[in-house]
Design an enzyme around this catalytic site. Sequence first.
Site, PDB file in Angstrom:
ATOM      1  CB  CYS A   1      -0.928   0.013   1.212  1.00 33.20           C
ATOM      2  SG  CYS A   1      -2.015   1.450   1.236  1.00 33.20           S
TER       3      CYS A   1
ATOM      4  CB  CYS B   1      -4.324   2.696  -6.319  1.00 46.41           C
ATOM      5  SG  CYS B   1      -3.721   1.045  -5.869  1.00 46.41           S
TER       6      CYS B   1
HETATM    7  N1  LIG Z   1      -6.174  -2.748  -2.596  1.00 43.78           N
HETATM    8  C1  LIG Z   1      -4.778  -3.109  -2.756  1.00 43.78           C
HETATM    9  C2  LIG Z   1      -3.946  -2.682  -1.551  1.00 43.78           C
HETATM   10  C3  LIG Z   1      -3.909  -1.228  -1.329  1.00 43.78           C
HETATM   11  C4  LIG Z   1      -3.328  -0.451  -2.450  1.00 43.78           C
HETATM   12  C5  LIG Z   1      -3.121   0.978  -1.961  1.00 43.78           C
HETATM   13  N2  LIG Z   1      -4.284   1.815  -2.065  1.00 43.78           N
HETATM   14  C6  LIG Z   1      -1.904   1.615  -2.574  1.00 43.78           C
HETATM   15  O1  LIG Z   1      -1.810   2.855  -2.461  1.00 43.78           O
HETATM   16  O2  LIG Z   1      -1.030   0.899  -3.092  1.00 43.78           O
HETATM   17  C7  LIG Z   1      -4.634  -4.607  -2.822  1.00 43.78           C
HETATM   18  O3  LIG Z   1      -5.488  -5.310  -2.270  1.00 43.78           O
HETATM   19  O4  LIG Z   1      -3.632  -5.059  -3.399  1.00 43.78           O
END
Ligand SMILES: N[C@@H](CCC[C@H](N)C(=O)O)C(=O)O
Length: 306
Positions: free
Chosen positions: A81, A229
């Site tokens: 994350c 993300c």
């Molecule tokens: N939802 C993603 C994990 C989180 C990603 C995050 N928002 C980022 O900034 O990288 C997953 O389940 O892989």
Amino acid sequence: MDNRDMADQVQFARMNGLGNKILVVDMRGRKDRVAPRAAIALNADPATQFDQIMAIHDPKAAGTDAWIDIINSDGSMAQACGNGTRCVVQALATETGKKAFLFHTVAGLLEAEEHEDGTISVDMGSPRFGWRDIPLAEEFHDTSRIELQIGPIDDPVLHSPSVASMGNPHAIFWVEDDVWSYDLGRFGPLLENHPIFPERANISIAHVRSRNEMDLRTWERGTGLTLACGSAACAATVSGARTGRADRTVTVNVPGGPLLIEWRESDDHVIMTGPAEWEWSGTLDPATGAFQRDDAANGESGARAL
Ligand SMILES: N[C@@H](CCC[C@H](N)C(=O)O)C(=O)O
């Protein structure tokens, strides 16, 4: 608040990374973990609705500052994350005065530092492109363009994504027009849960504007549409370079703002740089998700705490 005593409460901070909603939870000194039940309850409350929880635990390895558990809003665990890691850096830099950190996650070690201007860089490690590393359910020799599409079979809306792992699985669909002209809220869950992705996947739409700039929207695995993300921005950058669409240093415009991503030639590592923002602090029960804002407790603006 739940009738468990205060000893069961831990400090947390509501933060964001370019609008990616993060709860940074201080689990140091404890043996327990944030329970999925607590994550579901926190996400159900509008005040604490989040995209990811970053739970800070005591270090497991010598020389590291902390172990970090990453929990999506559906209670599932994630391996990376980027935006959340920047929030952890800011919280711990504020607490300790340190500027450089080494975190340990299920995906490995993450070096990170806060710069004088307040931006934060995270070394997200090396991308992985092997079909088993993503992972995919079947063998693909060329993961820069796999056979996956959505929409009419003879005129697909999205097709031939690049896939990559930043510790977590990503599929990047390339488009030549506005990323907002696609109904990602409808296509996202169908693609996230496609059988080609045995561990599901984060689904992004990317529009390359130049060799050093692209627009990106993401439907996140276990969370849904988010404003940012970080790991997807990294996956899109390495995939853009890998397919010759863009260079190795790219400004990735996510809905919440720009992230600077560099895929370093020297060591194959991906460096993500961007902001983090503290919003408010409180205490919560990691078993149930019952919480209270600090300002609610003492009637004044909550002191910045973690
Ligand atoms: N939802 C993603 C994990 C989180 C990603 C995050 N928002 C980022 O900034 O990288 C997953 O389940 O892989």
